[in-house]
Motif scaffolding. Structure first.
Motif, PDB file in Angstrom:
ATOM      1  N   PHE A  50       0.840  -1.224   0.000  1.00 60.02           N
ATOM      2  CA  PHE A  50       0.000   0.000   0.000  1.00 60.02           C
ATOM      3  C   PHE A  50       0.868   1.264   0.000  1.00 60.02           C
ATOM      4  N   ARG A  53       2.283   1.941  -3.492  1.00 58.87           N
ATOM      5  CA  ARG A  53       1.245   2.498  -4.386  1.00 58.87           C
ATOM      6  C   ARG A  53       0.968   3.958  -4.037  1.00 58.87           C
ATOM      7  N   PHE A  62      -6.555   4.090  -1.752  1.00 57.11           N
ATOM      8  CA  PHE A  62      -6.455   3.248  -2.947  1.00 57.11           C
ATOM      9  C   PHE A  62      -7.499   3.696  -3.956  1.00 57.11           C
ATOM     10  N   GLU A  67      -5.690  -2.328  -6.197  1.00 55.11           N
ATOM     11  CA  GLU A  67      -5.631  -1.962  -4.777  1.00 55.11           C
ATOM     12  C   GLU A  67      -6.926  -2.345  -4.063  1.00 55.11           C
ATOM     13  N   THR A  71      -7.105  -4.642  -0.889  1.00 56.60           N
ATOM     14  CA  THR A  71      -7.683  -4.145   0.365  1.00 56.60           C
ATOM     15  C   THR A  71      -8.719  -5.117   0.917  1.00 56.60           C
ATOM     16  N   ASP A 111      -1.717  -4.050 -14.849  1.00 57.89           N
ATOM     17  CA  ASP A 111      -1.528  -3.026 -13.826  1.00 57.89           C
ATOM     18  C   ASP A 111      -0.872  -1.775 -14.415  1.00 57.89           C
TER      19      ASP A 111
END
Lengths: 256, 321
Positions: A50, A53, A62, A67, A71, A111
Motif C-alpha cells: 500500500f 502504491r 487506494f 488496490e 484491500t 496493472d
C-alpha cells in the motif's frame, strides 16, 4: 511511474497473501506464537504494497481495482485474525482462503497505476471507501460463520453461540456501512451537489444497506428464522455485485 | 389505538417491505443499465424526470415510490410504538434506543429524499468572464481560474475564483474547486465545479481585400458578404497549433465547414478563403471559464437531522453486547 516499484509492491503483496494460507495451517495446529509472528510479517508486506502504491500515485488510500482487491483481501484476512478465537478452525481456514483468493485475483489484471482524479482528493474519500470495505469483510465473515451452522445441528450451545456471532458480525458490518454511506453522502454533496445519484454503485449500496439492515431484524421474526442462513449466504452475492459487478458490468461513474 | 399502531408498524410487514425495496431497486438498476438511451449516466434525484413524461419503462420507479410510501408509514408507526414502549417501561435499553434512533433517521431520510426529489433542482452552465445571471444567487462571473496538473499531465485540481455581484461595482469573491463548492443559503444552494478550462472568447480575422478586422465570438453569426460566418469552437488537442472551426452559410447553399490555424507562423493554414476573398488570422483571446453545476436542495437540513439521528443510533449500536 517506476516499474521496479510496481513490481516489488506486487511481490510483497503476493508474499503477504501466501502468509494467509500459512496462518490458516498454523491455526489448525494451534501454533499461537507463530501465528503472531506470521500475522506481523503479513502486515508488513501488505503495508509495503500500500505504501509503494501511495508513493507512486502521491495519494492514499487506494483508487484502482488492483488496490481494491488487495484491500478486500487485507480486510478479510486481518478481521478473521481479530475474530480468530471466536471462529472455528474450519471457518478460519475458509476465510483465509477467501482472503487469499481476493488477493490473488489482483494478478489477473493488467496493472497501469494512474494518478487519481481530482474528485478523490478529499478527506471524505478515505473515510468512505475503506470503511465500506471493512463492512464487506464483516459480511464475508458473517456468511462463512452462518454457513458453518449446518455443522452444529446437534450441538445446541455451539448453534446458539454461532448465531450470536453472526448477528454481531452483521451488526458491526451494518454499522460500518452506515458510517461509510454517511461519509459518502457528505462527499457527494460537496463534489456533485447530491448525496444520492442514480448510479449503479450507489443503488447497489442502498440495496446492501437495506438488505443487511433487514437481516438485523430476522432474529425477532420466528416465521423467517429458517431463511436466516440462506439469506446471509445470498448477501455475499449482493456484496459481490456491489463490489465487482457494478465496476465491471455497468456504466457506473465509480470505476472501483 | 395502540393496537392500530402495532398493526401498521408491524416488524414482519417492515421486513417484507424492506426486501421488496431491495428487489425493486435491483430491478430498477437493471432497467437503467439496459436502457442507456432513456437514463443519462449522471442524473440526480428529481421526480420531474420520471413524471414529466410518464413512460412504461419507469414502471420500477413508480412501484418503488409506492413501496417507499408504505415503508415510510411502517417506519413511522414502528417508531411511535417503540417510543410508547420506551416511555411506559421507563427502561433505557441500548438496543431499543439504537433501533429508535436508526428508524427515526431512516424516516427523516425518506422524507428528505421526497422533498429533494419534488422541490430540488439542478442545471449546468458555462461561466466565463461575461456575467451570468443565476436565479436566487445573483450575477456571477469567473475572475480567475488555475489548473494544477500531475506529472503525467492529468488534472490534479482546478481552482476558480467566482465574482458574485450585488451591484455593478460591489461583489464578493468565492473560490470553487473539486469537492469545494461555493455555498449559499446555508448550504441549500451550491455552485459546483465540474471542470475548468480556457475557453475562446473571440477570434479576429482580417479581410485581406478591405484590411478590415472582424471579431468572431462562439456561435454568434457575423454577416460576411452575402452569407454568414459562425465560429463554432476551437480544437487544440494533439495539434501543433490550435485550429478554429467555422461554419460558412452561403445564401442558397449548404453550410460548409472551414478550419483555420490560430497561429501567425502557420502560414499554410492560417487563412480562410470565401468566394475568392481571403480572411487571415489576426489574433484570438481566451478567457477562464468553468463548467458549473447550480444546485438547489431544500431538504438539506432534514437530511442533516437524519444523519445525526442515524449516527447516534450507530453509536448506541456499537455499545450493544
Amino acid at each position: 511511474m517506476n516499474p521496479n516499484l510496481i513490481f516489488s509492491g506486487k511481490i510483497t503483496l503476493f508474499i503477504g497473501i501466501i502468509i494467509f494460507l500459512i496462518l490458516g495451517i498454523l491455526n489448525f495446529k494451534d501454533k499461537r506464537g507463530l501465528i503472531w509472528i506470521s500475522s506481523g510479517l503479513s502486515l508488513v508486506f501488505f503495508l509495503f504494497f500500500f505504501g509503494s502504491r501511495a508513493f507512486l500515485k502521491e495519494f492514499f488510500p487506494f483508487t484502482d481495482k488492483i488496490e481494491s482487491f488487495a484491500t478486500l483481501s487485507f480486510m478479510i484476512g486481518f478481521l478473521s485474525l481479530i475474530y480468530r478465537k471466536r471462529l472455528s478452525k474450519k471457518e478460519f481456514i475458509v476465510l483465509m482462503l477467501l482472503g487469499m483468493l481476493s488477493g490473488l485475483s489482483v494478478f489477473i489484471f493488467d496493472d497501469h497505476p494512474k494518478f487519481p482524479t481530482p474528485y478523490l482528493r478529499t478527506i471524505w474519500y478515505p473515510l468512505h471507501v475503506p470503511i465500506s470495505f471493512l463492512s464487506y469483510a464483516f459480511w464475508f465473515l458473517a456468511a462463512v460463520c452462518s454457513s458453518s451452522i449446518y455443522c452444529f445441528k446437534k450441538d445446541l450451545t455451539a448453534l446458539k453461540q454461532n448465531r450470536f456471532i453472526v448477528t454481531e458480525l452483521n451488526r458491526h458490518g451494518f454499522n460500518a456501512f452506515t458510517l461509510s454511506m454517511v461519509f459518502g453522502g457528505i462527499w457527494g454533496y460537496f463534489a456533485w451537489g447530491a448525496y444520492f445519484l442514480w448510479d449503479p454503485k450507489l443503488i447497489w449500496s442502498i440495496i446492501l444497506w437495506f438488505y443487511y439492515g433487514n437481516l438485523l431484524h430476522i432474529d425477532n421474526l420466528p416465521s423467517f428464522r429458517k431463511w436466516r442462513e440462506p439469506m446471509y449466504l445470498f448477501g455475499i452475492v449482493l456484496v459481490l455485485i456491489t463490489f465487482i459487478g457494478t465496476g465491471f458490468f455497468s456504466r457506473s461513474i465509480h470505476k472501483f | 389505538m395502540f393496537r392500530f399502531i402495532q398493526i401498521i408498524g408491524d416488524q414482519t410487514a417492515g421486513f417484507i417491505l424492506g426486501l421488496l425495496v431491495v428487489f425493486v431497486l435491483a430491478l430498477g438498476s437493471l432497467v437503467m443499465n439496459l436502457a442507456p438511451e432513456v437514463y443519462p449516466p449522471f442524473f440526480m434525484l428529481e421526480f420531474d424526470f420520471f413524471f414529466n413524461t410518464i413512460k412504461p419503462i419507469h414502471f420500477w420507479f413508480y412501484i418503488l415510490l409506492g413501496i417507499f410510501i408504505l415503508f415510510g408509514f411502517n417506519l413511522l408507526f414502528g417508531t411511535i410504538e417503540s417510543l410508547i414502549i420506551l416511555i411506559h417501561t421507563n427502561i433505557l435499553f441500548k438496543k431499543r434506543i439504537a433501533g429508535l434512533l436508526f428508524h427515526l433517521g431512516l424516516l427523516l431520510g425518506l422524507i428528505a429524499h421526497l422533498v429533494e426529489g419534488y422541490w430540488g433542482s439542478q442545471e449546468q452552465l458555462f461561466i466565463g468572464s461575461e456575467i451570468k445571471q443565476i436565479q436566487n444567487i445573483g450575477a456571477v462571473s469567473v475572475g480567475f481560474m488555475k489548473k494544477i496538473l500531475h506529472p503525467d499531465g492529468s488534472t490534479k485540481d482546478t481552482k476558480a475564483i467566482l465574482k458574485i455581484f450585488s451591484s455593478e461595482n460591489d461583489f464578493i469573491e468565492k473560490t470553487v474547486s473539486y469537492n469545494e463548492p461555493a455555498i449559499f443559503d446555508f448550504g441549500m444552494r451550491e455552485i459546483l465545479l465540474l471542470h475548468g478550462k480556457k475557453r475562446i472568447k473571440h477570434i479576429k480575422l482580417k479581410n485581406s481585400a478591405s484590411n478590415k478586422v472582424i471579431a468572431f465570438e462562439v456561435k454568434k453569426p457575423v454577416k460576411v458578404m452575402d452569407g454568414y460566418l459562425v465560429l463554432m469552437g476551437v480544437m487544440s488537442k494533439r495539434m501543433k497549433s490550435p485550429f478554429g472551426l467555422f461554419y460558412w452559410y452561403p445564401p442558397k447553399d449548404k453550410p460548409q465547414r472551414l478550419f483555420i490555424a490560430l497561429d501567425l507562423n502557420n502560414i499554410d493554414y492560417n487563412h480562410l478563403t470565401i468566394k475568392n476573398q481571403n480572411f487571415d488570422f489576426d489574433s484570438y483571446q481566451q478567457e477562464d471559464s468553468i463548467m458549473a453545476q447550480i444546485r438547489y436542495n431544500p431538504s438539506l437540513y432534514i437530511m442533516v437531522a437524519s444523519l445525526i439521528s442515524i449516527l447516534c443510533g450507530s453509536l448506541f449500536m456499537l455499545r450493544i453486547r
